[in-house]
Write a protein that holds these residues in place. Structure first.
Motif, PDB file in Angstrom:
ATOM      1  N   THR A   1     -12.262 -14.580   0.373  1.00  0.00           N
ATOM      2  CA  THR A   1     -11.809 -13.360   1.025  1.00  0.00           C
ATOM      3  C   THR A   1     -12.758 -12.964   2.152  1.00  0.00           C
ATOM      4  O   THR A   1     -12.324 -12.530   3.220  1.00  0.00           O
ATOM      5  CB  THR A   1     -11.715 -12.209   0.007  1.00  0.00           C
ATOM      6  OG1 THR A   1     -12.983 -12.041  -0.649  1.00  0.00           O
ATOM      7  CG2 THR A   1     -10.658 -12.499  -1.040  1.00  0.00           C
ATOM      8  N   ALA A   2     -14.076 -13.115   1.920  1.00  0.00           N
ATOM      9  CA  ALA A   2     -15.057 -12.803   2.956  1.00  0.00           C
ATOM     10  C   ALA A   2     -14.886 -13.731   4.150  1.00  0.00           C
ATOM     11  O   ALA A   2     -15.000 -13.312   5.308  1.00  0.00           O
ATOM     12  CB  ALA A   2     -16.469 -12.896   2.397  1.00  0.00           C
ATOM     13  N   ALA A   3     -14.577 -15.009   3.884  1.00  0.00           N
ATOM     14  CA  ALA A   3     -14.365 -15.969   4.967  1.00  0.00           C
ATOM     15  C   ALA A   3     -13.156 -15.578   5.807  1.00  0.00           C
ATOM     16  O   ALA A   3     -13.168 -15.709   7.040  1.00  0.00           O
ATOM     17  CB  ALA A   3     -14.180 -17.371   4.391  1.00  0.00           C
ATOM     18  N   GLY A   4     -12.109 -15.065   5.154  1.00  0.00           N
ATOM     19  CA  GLY A   4     -10.943 -14.603   5.892  1.00  0.00           C
ATOM     20  C   GLY A   4     -11.268 -13.416   6.779  1.00  0.00           C
ATOM     21  O   GLY A   4     -10.770 -13.315   7.911  1.00  0.00           O
ATOM     22  N   ALA A   5     -12.110 -12.524   6.279  1.00  0.00           N
ATOM     23  CA  ALA A   5     -12.514 -11.362   7.070  1.00  0.00           C
ATOM     24  C   ALA A   5     -13.353 -11.793   8.267  1.00  0.00           C
ATOM     25  O   ALA A   5     -13.167 -11.288   9.380  1.00  0.00           O
ATOM     26  CB  ALA A   5     -13.296 -10.388   6.191  1.00  0.00           C
TER      27      ALA A   5
ATOM     28  N   PHE B   1     -14.650  -0.552   7.220  1.00  0.00           N
ATOM     29  CA  PHE B   1     -14.606  -0.173   5.800  1.00  0.00           C
ATOM     30  C   PHE B   1     -13.740   1.067   5.599  1.00  0.00           C
ATOM     31  O   PHE B   1     -12.826   1.075   4.752  1.00  0.00           O
ATOM     32  CB  PHE B   1     -16.034   0.090   5.315  1.00  0.00           C
ATOM     33  CG  PHE B   1     -16.155   0.315   3.840  1.00  0.00           C
ATOM     34  CD1 PHE B   1     -16.364  -0.750   2.974  1.00  0.00           C
ATOM     35  CD2 PHE B   1     -16.061   1.589   3.298  1.00  0.00           C
ATOM     36  CE1 PHE B   1     -16.476  -0.549   1.601  1.00  0.00           C
ATOM     37  CE2 PHE B   1     -16.166   1.807   1.940  1.00  0.00           C
ATOM     38  CZ  PHE B   1     -16.374   0.734   1.081  1.00  0.00           C
ATOM     39  N   LEU B   2     -14.008   2.119   6.387  1.00  0.00           N
ATOM     40  CA  LEU B   2     -13.233   3.352   6.248  1.00  0.00           C
ATOM     41  C   LEU B   2     -11.798   3.171   6.739  1.00  0.00           C
ATOM     42  O   LEU B   2     -10.873   3.802   6.222  1.00  0.00           O
ATOM     43  CB  LEU B   2     -13.913   4.488   7.014  1.00  0.00           C
ATOM     44  CG  LEU B   2     -15.258   4.964   6.446  1.00  0.00           C
ATOM     45  CD1 LEU B   2     -15.854   6.053   7.338  1.00  0.00           C
ATOM     46  CD2 LEU B   2     -15.079   5.490   5.022  1.00  0.00           C
ATOM     47  N   GLY B   3     -11.617   2.302   7.746  1.00  0.00           N
ATOM     48  CA  GLY B   3     -10.269   2.061   8.246  1.00  0.00           C
ATOM     49  C   GLY B   3      -9.349   1.507   7.176  1.00  0.00           C
ATOM     50  O   GLY B   3      -8.189   1.909   7.053  1.00  0.00           O
ATOM     51  N   VAL B   4      -9.878   0.573   6.371  1.00  0.00           N
ATOM     52  CA  VAL B   4      -9.084  -0.005   5.286  1.00  0.00           C
ATOM     53  C   VAL B   4      -8.769   1.046   4.228  1.00  0.00           C
ATOM     54  O   VAL B   4      -7.617   1.206   3.806  1.00  0.00           O
ATOM     55  CB  VAL B   4      -9.840  -1.193   4.644  1.00  0.00           C
ATOM     56  CG1 VAL B   4      -9.082  -1.708   3.414  1.00  0.00           C
ATOM     57  CG2 VAL B   4     -10.034  -2.319   5.647  1.00  0.00           C
ATOM     58  N   ILE B   5      -9.788   1.791   3.811  1.00  0.00           N
ATOM     59  CA  ILE B   5      -9.605   2.794   2.754  1.00  0.00           C
ATOM     60  C   ILE B   5      -8.680   3.921   3.211  1.00  0.00           C
ATOM     61  O   ILE B   5      -7.786   4.357   2.464  1.00  0.00           O
ATOM     62  CB  ILE B   5     -10.966   3.370   2.318  1.00  0.00           C
ATOM     63  CG1 ILE B   5     -11.802   2.269   1.657  1.00  0.00           C
ATOM     64  CG2 ILE B   5     -10.781   4.539   1.356  1.00  0.00           C
ATOM     65  CD1 ILE B   5     -13.184   2.706   1.254  1.00  0.00           C
ATOM     66  N   CYS B   6      -8.867   4.381   4.446  1.00  0.00           N
ATOM     67  CA  CYS B   6      -8.055   5.502   4.941  1.00  0.00           C
ATOM     68  C   CYS B   6      -6.614   5.105   5.206  1.00  0.00           C
ATOM     69  O   CYS B   6      -5.719   5.956   5.177  1.00  0.00           O
ATOM     70  CB  CYS B   6      -8.683   6.088   6.213  1.00  0.00           C
ATOM     71  SG  CYS B   6     -10.276   6.897   5.945  1.00  0.00           S
TER      72      CYS B   6
ATOM     73  N   LEU C   1     -14.247  -6.281   1.053  1.00  0.00           N
ATOM     74  CA  LEU C   1     -13.111  -5.346   1.031  1.00  0.00           C
ATOM     75  C   LEU C   1     -12.056  -5.725   2.059  1.00  0.00           C
ATOM     76  O   LEU C   1     -10.862  -5.794   1.738  1.00  0.00           O
ATOM     77  CB  LEU C   1     -13.622  -3.926   1.289  1.00  0.00           C
ATOM     78  CG  LEU C   1     -12.543  -2.836   1.330  1.00  0.00           C
ATOM     79  CD1 LEU C   1     -12.041  -2.530  -0.080  1.00  0.00           C
ATOM     80  CD2 LEU C   1     -13.083  -1.556   1.979  1.00  0.00           C
ATOM     81  N   PHE C   2     -12.478  -5.965   3.279  1.00  0.00           N
ATOM     82  CA  PHE C   2     -11.543  -6.279   4.361  1.00  0.00           C
ATOM     83  C   PHE C   2     -10.837  -7.602   4.106  1.00  0.00           C
ATOM     84  O   PHE C   2      -9.624  -7.735   4.341  1.00  0.00           O
ATOM     85  CB  PHE C   2     -12.305  -6.309   5.690  1.00  0.00           C
ATOM     86  CG  PHE C   2     -11.430  -6.509   6.895  1.00  0.00           C
ATOM     87  CD1 PHE C   2     -10.270  -5.771   7.074  1.00  0.00           C
ATOM     88  CD2 PHE C   2     -11.765  -7.448   7.858  1.00  0.00           C
ATOM     89  CE1 PHE C   2      -9.473  -5.946   8.190  1.00  0.00           C
ATOM     90  CE2 PHE C   2     -10.969  -7.636   8.979  1.00  0.00           C
ATOM     91  CZ  PHE C   2      -9.821  -6.888   9.140  1.00  0.00           C
ATOM     92  N   GLY C   3     -11.586  -8.588   3.617  1.00  0.00           N
ATOM     93  CA  GLY C   3     -10.978  -9.877   3.331  1.00  0.00           C
ATOM     94  C   GLY C   3      -9.950  -9.805   2.222  1.00  0.00           C
ATOM     95  O   GLY C   3      -8.932 -10.502   2.260  1.00  0.00           O
ATOM     96  N   ARG C   4     -10.188  -8.945   1.259  1.00  0.00           N
ATOM     97  CA  ARG C   4      -9.276  -8.854   0.112  1.00  0.00           C
ATOM     98  C   ARG C   4      -8.007  -8.084   0.448  1.00  0.00           C
ATOM     99  O   ARG C   4      -6.920  -8.428  -0.067  1.00  0.00           O
ATOM    100  CB  ARG C   4      -9.999  -8.189  -1.055  1.00  0.00           C
ATOM    101  CG  ARG C   4      -9.154  -8.107  -2.317  1.00  0.00           C
ATOM    102  CD  ARG C   4      -9.973  -7.620  -3.486  1.00  0.00           C
ATOM    103  NE  ARG C   4      -9.187  -7.591  -4.723  1.00  0.00           N
ATOM    104  CZ  ARG C   4      -9.666  -7.255  -5.907  1.00  0.00           C
ATOM    105  NH1 ARG C   4     -10.957  -6.927  -6.023  1.00  0.00           N
ATOM    106  NH2 ARG C   4      -8.898  -7.246  -6.968  1.00  0.00           N
TER     107      ARG C   4
END
Length: 266
Positions: free
Chosen positions: A5-9, A167-172, A254-257
Motif C-alpha cells: 500500500t505504501a508503494a502505491g502511495a 493525511f487530512l485530505g484522506v480523512i476529511c 493511510l494514503f496507499g490503503r
C-alpha cells in the motif's frame, strides 16, 4: 500488505510530481480566478497582511512593552508564515473534495490536488514576503547571511505540510466534520504559539509545554529564526525532521490503503 500500500502511495506521489507543469498551471489558475477582474490581484492579501502587521505590532508592542525593532520583524515573519501554514492545512482538508469533478472524470494522480493547494499558497506566500524587507527598512535593521538558512528550513516546512495535507485530505474526504475541528484547533494553536508574543516572555516551566512540545513552534523557527538573523536550535531541526519521518510513514500507509476509495467517498 503495508509495504504494498505504501508503494502505491509513493507511485501516486511520484507520478504527480512528474506532472509539475499541470500542478503549476492549476495553481496559477486558482490564484487568477480568485482575483479575477482585480487591478492588483493577490497583492490585496499583501496589503491586508501589511495593515494587520502594523496594527498588531503597535498595539501588542505597547502591551508587552517590547522593543519595536525586535518585535515588529518577529511579528511580521510569524504572521506571514502562519498564514501559509494554516491555509495549506485547512485547504488540504478539502483538497480532494474540491477536485471532485476532476477525480471522477480524469485518471490523474490524486496527489496532484494536494500539490495544487501547496503551490497556490506558495504563490501567495511569495506576495506576502514582500512585506518583510519593508519592515526591516522601517526598523532600520539589516538582514544577515543567516537568511540563507531559511531556504532549507522552508523546504523542510513544505515537506511536513505536504504529508499533513495528504493525511487530512484522506480523512476529511471520509468524515466531513473533521475540517471544522481542524479549523478550531488551528485557532487554539495560533494563540499558544509565539507569533504575537515573544518566547522570552514565558516562564521557564511554561516554555517547556508551549514551546518544546509544540511542533508548530519548531516549524516556524526553522524559517523565522534565520530571517531574523538567528540560528535555529538543533532541537528545532531534529523535531521537524523527526515529525517529517513519522508523519510521512503514517501518511504513505493511510494514503496507499484508502486512495482507491476516495473517488467513492466524494
Amino acid at each position: 500488505m503495508s509495504n504494498q500500500t505504501a508503494a502505491g502511495a509513493v507511485q501516486d506521489i511520484l507520478s504527480a510530481l512528474k506532472r509539475f507543469s499541470l500542478i503549476g498551471t492549476l495553481g496559477w489558475q486558482d490564484v487568477r480566478q480568485r482575483y479575477r477582474r482585480s487591478s492588483i490581484g493577490a497583492f490585496w492579501l499583501t496589503i491586508s497582511m501589511g495593515v494587520m502587521i502594523g496594527t498588531i505590532g503597535i498595539v501588542f508592542g505597547q502591551i508587552f512593552k517590547s522593543p519595536m525593532n525586535e518585535f515588529l520583524p518577529f511579528l511580521s515573519v510569524g504572521l506571514i508564515l502562519w498564514g501559509f501554514i494554516s491555509t495549506v492545512i485547512t485547504e488540504g482538508c478539502s483538497g480532494f473534495i474540491a477536485g471532485e469533478a476532476v477525480i471522477k472524470q480524469l485518471p490523474i494522480p490524486l496527489s496532484v490536488h494536494i500539490f495544487r493547494v501547496l503551490w497556490r499558497n506558495l504563490i501567495i506566500l511569495a506576495h506576502n514576503v514582500v512585506i518583510f524587507p519593508l519592515v526591516l527598512i522601517a526598523v532600520q535593521k539589516a538582514p544577515t547571511w543567516d537568511v540563507l538558512v531559511a531556504i532549507p528550513g522552508l523546504l523542510l516546512l513544505m515537506l511536513n505540510l505536504t504529508w499533513i495535507a495528504i493525511f487530512l485530505g484522506v480523512i476529511c474526504t471520509r468524515y466531513r466534520d473533521i475540517p471544522q475541528i481542524i479549523s478550531s484547533f488551528l485557532q487554539v494553536v495560533f494563540y499558544v504559539t509565539p507569533i504575537m508574543w515573544l518566547p522570552s516572555l514565558l516562564p521557564s516551566r511554561a516554555g517547556t509545554y508551549m514551546l518544546d512540545l509544540n511542533p508548530f513552534y519548531h516549524f516556524l523557527q526553522i524559517v523565522r529564526a534565520p530571517l531574523l538573523g538567528q540560528e535555529p536550535s538543533l532541537e528545532n531541526w531534529l523535531v521537524s525532521i523527526g515529525i517529517a519521518i513519522v508523519g510521512w510513514t503514517l501518511t504513505l500507509v493511510l494514503f496507499g490503503r484508502y486512495r482507491r476509495r476516495i473517488a467513492y467517498w466524494l
